[in-house]
Each structure stands twice: as C-alpha cells, then as structure tokens.
Design an enzyme around this catalytic site. Structure first.
Site, PDB file in Angstrom:
ATOM      1  N   TRP A 355     -33.442  76.408 -78.708  1.00  0.00           N
ATOM      2  CA  TRP A 355     -34.709  76.580 -79.669  1.00  0.00           C
ATOM      3  C   TRP A 355     -35.498  77.645 -79.074  1.00  0.00           C
ATOM      4  CZ3 TRP A 355     -40.021  74.197 -78.275  1.00  0.00           C
ATOM      5  CH2 TRP A 355     -40.161  73.939 -76.985  1.00  0.00           C
ATOM      6  N   GLU A 498     -39.206  67.808 -71.389  1.00  0.00           N
ATOM      7  CA  GLU A 498     -37.823  67.151 -70.809  1.00  0.00           C
ATOM      8  C   GLU A 498     -37.841  66.262 -69.696  1.00  0.00           C
ATOM      9  OE1 GLU A 498     -34.915  70.520 -73.013  1.00  0.00           O
ATOM     10  OE2 GLU A 498     -35.409  70.791 -71.221  1.00  0.00           O
ATOM     11  N   GLN A 609     -43.070  71.130 -69.476  1.00  0.00           N
ATOM     12  CA  GLN A 609     -43.556  72.432 -70.017  1.00  0.00           C
ATOM     13  C   GLN A 609     -44.300  71.810 -71.319  1.00  0.00           C
ATOM     14  OE1 GLN A 609     -39.321  72.437 -70.895  1.00  0.00           O
ATOM     15  NE2 GLN A 609     -39.549  73.452 -72.840  1.00  0.00           N
TER      16      GLN A 609
END
Length: 783
Positions: A355, A498, A609
């Site tokens: 992505w 993640e 993130q």
C-alpha cells in the site's frame, strides 16, 4: 556522510562519503543507487569486499526459486566488479594506505564517482577515479569508466572484467545456466533464464582501453567458467601516464514490453541487443554520458523545478534526493510493473508492491507526472484477476487485492513467516497477507484522488470504475453482522498499525471501507447518467442497494466525548500503558521487539506507525471532509494523543505526522518530523539503509513539503493551498499539475504566487477564500 561537498552549480546536489569503511558499505551502496525505472543498480565498489551487496534488478522480472519460497525480483548478472592487480598485487582499500578518498552521487547528473590516492603495501602510489551511470536516455544501458594514473614510477596494471551470473539472492539461485560467448575479440554476451517464470536475460558488455586518451589494444586473455565469462587485460603504465578502461553494458529481457509476444525469439534478442551495444560502442562513453545527463536535466530537473530557500541547506538537497529516487524507482516504461517497498535498491521485501505505492508514493506522480501515476494504477488494474482470486479463496466477492503484489498475475505473494519471536525463539507468523485488508480501500482512494486531480475520465471508464465497484463488492461481502448491536462490523484485521494484530473495528479500516462503498455509489450514479451501456455492464442489479444498506449499517467508531479521540480499534483505549521513552528516542527501529514479542505488544497502548492520524489526512480529501468527527479540533486532539504513543517504527509514518503537525500549527514539531523523515536514509546512521532505500519515506519528503508546508490538497475535487512554512524556510517554489494544467507555485511567509501558462480559468481556495485566475495571481497570506 557529507552533504556539503557540492560547490557552484553543484551546490546542494552532491551526496558524499569522505571516509571509506569496509564495515559501512551498505549505506552508500543504497543511497547512491543508480536507476532509470527499468533497472536499479546498487552502488557497490568496483573492487570486491566481504560485506558488499552487488544487486542489479530489472523491474518486473519476478521468479519463484522453489515451492517453499515466494516470488521475488532476481539479482541478475553483475558487470560492475573489476579485479585489479598492481604489479601482481591485489588492489583493495583494506590494504596499503588511502588518501583523499571521496565517493559521490551527483544528483543533477545522476552519476556516481569515486576517487582516491592509493599507496600499495609495496609502496606503489596511484591515483584512481571511477565513474558510473545508468542511462535515462537509453534504458538498457550501464556506463562505467576507470582511470588510473601512476604517481611513483612504472607499474603493470592487470584487470579482469566481464559478466558474472554467480550472484544470488542471499544464496538463492534464480537462474538456469545459459549461453556465453566472446565475439570479435571484444564483445561479451551472457544469457540466463529464470527457473520458474522462464524469463530470458541477455547481457552484453564491451571494453575500450586508452592510454593518455589514445585508444590502445592491450594484451587480453579470454576466460569462461560456470555462469561467468570475462577478459583479462594487462597494460604497463609509466609514471605520470593515465590508463583508462571504459565499459558499456546492456541488459534486455523477454519480459520487455516490445518482446512480450508470440513471435519472441531468444536468438533474435541476442542479435538485436548485440547490435545495439555495437552502436553504443561507436558512440563512446563520453557522448553516452552527455545524453544521459541531458535526459535528466530535461525530463526531471526542468520538469519538477523544486527550489527551497532554507536555513538548513540539506533541506534543498533532501528534496532533490527525493525527486532523484522517485525517478529512479518508477517503471514509467511499462504499466505492468509497480514500485517495490525498497524500489530497486535491495533484496528486502523481494521487490513486492505494498500500500506504500497508493498512499505514500503515488501522490507525487499524481501531482507531478500524471502519466506515470496512471501507469502505476493500471498495474493494479492488471492485477484484478489475482485480487478476485484471493477474494474467492477467502470466501468473499469482488476484488481483495494482495497485500504484497509482484507480477500482476502472481496474486498474493506475502511470505508466511518473518522475524524471530524474542520470547519463544521461533519464527513469527506474518498475518498481513491474510488479515490486513485495508489495501483494497486504499486503492479505491487512489483512483478517486487521481481522477479528482487529473480529470482523467478516460481512465475511469477503462479501469477506475471497475476497480472501485469490485472493491466495494469485496467490502460488502467482508462485513459481519453483529446481532446484539444490530450493525455490521469488520473483525479480525490488522490496520495500518501493524503492532495491533487480530483486532476488531480498526477505525481506519472501517472508515476507508465506508468511503469505498460511498464512492462506488457515487460513481454508479455518475456512470448511469453519462454512459448507461457501461453502467449496465459493470454494475449488477442489486449492487447499489446492497452497498447503501451495508454502508448505512456499518459500525463507524465515534470519538470519546471528553477529548474527541477516536479509538484505534475496539480495545486500544482500554489497553494498559507503559513508558515508551526509550523506544521514542531509539536510534534503530523496532527495538521494542528486543523486549516484547508480538502478542505482548498487541496488549499495550503502543502504535507502530500513523493510523488514526493518517485517517484524518485521507478523509479531509474526500466528500467526508465536513464530518464533525474529522473537525480541526478533533484532528489536533487525535494527533496529540497518538503522536505520544507512536514509535514511528515504520518509515511510512513520520511524513504523515509531519503533515498533520503542520496543519494544526505545530510548525516546530512539523519541521523536526520533516528532518527525521529526510534522515531515514540520509541521516548519520550508517546501517539504516543496508537492506535498501525506504521508498515511501523518500516520497514522504516531497509529501511533507508539498502537503504539509505548502498546504496543497485536493478536497473532493477542489484545489486548496494553505501554506504553513516552518520558520527555517524563507521561500519555496515548485510545480504541480491540476486537472491538466501546469501550475507554478511560489511561496513565502507572506504571499502565494501562482502562474499558469493556460488561458483556462483556475480556481483554488486559500484560508477559506476562493480565488479564480487565468494567467497568474498573487495572494497575501494571513496567519
């Protein structure tokens, strides 16, 4: 690393290393990469070293080495290595004494150079100079030149040079043994074919030797062994003489667009490519380098024209570094190819597209090079069959795009296993390819952003509508009904963060899925009016009603009433907190994994993130921009909350937070985050880039400057420009495309100038005021 080397016309154009270290080879090999989108050549030294990584990747040439491996870009035959002997003594900077060492990448000329004075253990003193380029004018061409001058008496120089297919991907061999030959005493050819995908590669190389600028025929021997063919040259060099070796190399593959057809012939490719090399040989190294430099000037630097006047001159260099690598990584020549997370600079992530492309890299091309942006979106369109296959495999409808994508027909290529679990000592399971689903909505967003900025309605009809409708079908089938709550939910996913696996109702994922459905409905209504025949072929009888029903009943997490903070998922805000100071100030990413395993990290309030912060950035560009959940006050509160808990352990993260900080008026923090973005690859950490560049972070440098400091934004099809420059910047000037027109923006703290060569009316908004102009306009800025 030294960034102050450039002088005069090369000021703020040079990346330099003034101190050779055999222990820090990876840094310069990566950041000084040479490439043209067709190929990427890691900048290893000519002479070999133990810790080097010689990588040459040709875009799109994926191969699967074995059944238990995933497909990856193979490391193809090397032409850069030179084995050099001085009076029979092996040349290496690990021996003898080295003075005046300098390795430089000249961004302006896209040329790598290296020079030094070397004194051998036997006391022989020589001046070396190397130069190298990967041609932007001729995409298959690599040019190299070595100059040796004797400074202390006569020496005999021996050089072995040719083509070696003995290289591997970290020990994995991707090629079958192929034909090798030397013709006319000079022209070397080597063929290799991938083991599984059956792609032929033809490598050709030729050497030209000169003594004091006069071409010579030196003593030469020919050699051949397994996966290697080369020549050995000897030349006596008197004191003060200069010996030059020029080497031209070409690479062609059967996957090249012009050869990917039924009439393809390996023999014909061998013949044609050798003929091309002979033409290059006649033209010569210097003229080929000149045409390469001209191509960069005309196609890149004149086209993008990005200038920054800053108290820190590294800022201008960083912008040029970003533009350089974005050009080197983009396969503008072929819409069947994407951009890997490490681009073409290293073996990490195996050349796969994530992505990263749609959310972080594509925006640069949308605003700066729309043709390449369209090509990158068409790459995703070519992968629709694989996306539909993945959806069907998981029991869903529509298109569920692979988390990692290689050749469009490869489907999902995410590896099953990853790094060590620090607690159990076993491999960790990689869940992204199984449950990180937001990519499908990210691609729909990218289509929307591209069409709004460019006005490319043709792309919508050829590709875009189908991509948006099929991803909407996926989401509609992906939702799960919660009987107790009487709503649809999205459970067991990974969002952009993640560090949180197997969560439910990740807010980013839910809102992007909602946006995807709403966009599909809008596009379906538009298409029904403008092209009923195409609408009938693309939109099913019950699609619109199904999308509407699912969108209306999808759970969209609400902010907390006390502080407007959106929960990252169902449980995040209830998780315990730990002190994150040592991880927030770490010099190496992901050090938290030395103290906790994934399961433990999953259970604390820590974010890898940008997640919620990224959601705000994307939603403000859509028809959801006026939703009170994404108000300016909510944006600030969410930024403050999540910035404190975000480790930026992904290189994708910092630029998003830099943009957000700029928008909420935290200019000092925004500039600090911008500098940290630049330093991911350009910074002092000499091991940060060993595995390859951070492609999304390099694009993030441009994004932070344009979307953050210049405040450029498309907002549901309208252009907004709200500059918020840091105090360190006095002036910035750059160009963007807006709906087919090239706009030149000139910004200082107090005024915004825009010029257009078109006579068409251009409309934009600044600080809430809408302006219209035809030729140029100047607006006074208020803060």
């Amino acid at each position: 690393m030294d960034y102050s080397i450039g002088k005069d016309k090369y000021e703020n154009w040079i990346l330099g290393d003034q101190d050779f270290s055999a222990f820090h080879l990876g840094k310069t090999e990566t950041v000084m990469l040479l490439g043209n989108g067709y190929m990427g050549l890691r900048s290893a030294a000519e002479e070999p070293y133990l810790n080097e990584k010689r990588n040459l990747f040709i875009n799109g040439t994926f191969n699967k080495a074995d059944q238990n491996e995933v497909t990856e870009l193979p490391n193809v035959a090397d032409a850069t290595r030179l084995d050099i002997l001085i009076d029979g003594e092996r040349f290496s900077l690990e021996f003898g004494e080295t003075g005046d060492y300098s390795k430089q990448l000249n961004l302006k000329d896209a040329e790598l150079t290296r020079s030094f004075v070397w004194t051998s253990p036997q006391g022989k003193k020589l001046q070396f100079h190397f130069s190298r380029f990967v041609s932007l004018a001729h995409p298959h061409l690599i040019g190299m030149k070595m100059e040796i001058q004797s400074l202390s008496g006569a020496v005999e120089v021996s050089i072995e040079s040719g083509l070696s297919a003995q290289v591997t991907n970290s020990g994995v061999q991707h090629f079958l043994e192929g034909d090798r030959k030397i013709s006319e005493g000079r022209f070397i050819q080597l063929v290799q074919t991938t083991t599984q995908s059956g792609i032929d590669f033809v490598h050709n190389t030729v050497h030209t030797l000169k003594l004091n600028d006069e071409e010579i025929t030196a003593e030469a021997d020919k050699y051949m062994e397994r996966r290697k063919v080369w020549m050995s040259y000897k030349c006596k060099v008197e004191q003060g003489d200069r010996f030059d070796l020029e080497k031209l190399t070409t690479v062609h593959t059967s996957r090249d667009k012009e050869r990917d057809h039924e009439q393809y012939s390996l023999a014909e490719m061998q013949k044609q490519s050798m003929g091309e090399l002979k033409d290059f040989d006649k033209e010569g190294f210097e003229r080929l380098r000149d045409s390469h430099r001209l191509a960069w000037q005309e196609n890149v630097w004149n086209a993008y024209e990005f200038e920054v006047e800053s108290e820190n001159p590294d800022d201008q260099l960083a912008i040029r570094f970003s533009l350089y690598h974005l050009t080197a990584m983009a396969p503008a020549h072929d819409d069947r190819m994407g951009i890997g997370a490490k681009a073409l600079s290293g073996e990490a992530y195996k050349g796969h597209s994530f992505w990263d492309t749609e959310i972080f890299i594509l925006p640069f091309f949308i605003y700066s090079n729309p043709d390449t942006a369209r090509s990158l979106l068409q790459y995703r369109y070519h992968g629709m069959a694989g996306a539909r296959q993945k959806a069907e495999q998981f029991g869903y409808a529509g298109a569920m795009f692979p988390w990692e994508m290689a050749w469009p027909t490869d489907g999902e290529v995410t590896p099953e296993w990853g790094d060590i679990d620090i607690v159990t000592g076993e491999r960790t399971k990689i869940w992204s390819g199984l449950i990180e689903h937001h990519l499908s909505a990210d691609i729909a967003f990218a289509v929307y952003q591209y069409v709004n900025v460019t006005g490319d309605e043709e792309f919508l009809e050829l590709c875009g509508y189908e991509m948006v409708f099929d991803t909407a079908r996926f989401w509609s089938s992906r939702f799960e009904w919660n009987e107790e709550e009487q709503r649809f939910e999205i459970t067991d996913v990974i969002g952009p963060d993640e560090y949180k696996e197997h969560v439910s109702n990740n807010t980013f994922t839910n809102y992007l899925a909602y946006f995807n459905l709403m966009l599909a409905m809008r596009y379906a209504e538009k298409l029904a009016k403008e092209n009923p025949a195409l609408w009938k072929s693309l939109v099913g009888e019950g699609d619109h009603a199904n999308w509407q029903s699912k969108a209306e009943q999808l759970f969209l997490p609400e902010p907390r009433s006390e502080d407007l903070v959106l929960p990252q998922d169902d449980t995040y805000l209830e998780l315990p907190e730990i002190k994150l100071d040592k991880y927030k100030t770490q010099t190496k990413a992901r050090t938290i994994y030395r103290d906790y395993n994934p399961e433990q990290i999953n259970g604390i309030q820590v974010t890898k993130q940008a997640d919620i912060v990224l959601l705000f950035f994307l939603m403000e560009q859509t028809f959801l921009k006026d939703d009170p959940r994404f108000s300016r006050k909510a944006k600030k509160e969410n930024f403050i909350y999540y910035e404190a808990r975000t480790l930026h352990d992904s290189s994708l993260s910092l630029s998003t937070h830099a943009i957000a900080a700029s928008q909420i008026g935290e200019q000092e923090l925004a500039y600090s985050l911008f500098r940290k973005t630049c330093e991911i690859d350009m910074g002092p950490n000499m091991h940060s880039s060993d595995d390859g560049i951070h492609a999304a972070a390099i694009a993030g440098i441009w994004k932070a400057a344009v979307f953050g400091f210049a405040g450029v934004r498309q907002a549901d099809g309208s252009l907004q420009i709200n500059p918020r420059m840091p105090k360190e910047w006095r002036h910035m000037r750059f160009s963007i495309f807006w709906q087919g027109e090239l706009l030149q923006l000139d910004i200082t703290e107090k005024r915004l100038k825009i010029r257009s060569d078109s006579q068409r009316e251009i409309q934009f908004e600044t600080n809430g005021v809408v302006y219209t102009f035809e030729d140029s306009i100047e607006v006074q800025l208020k803060h």
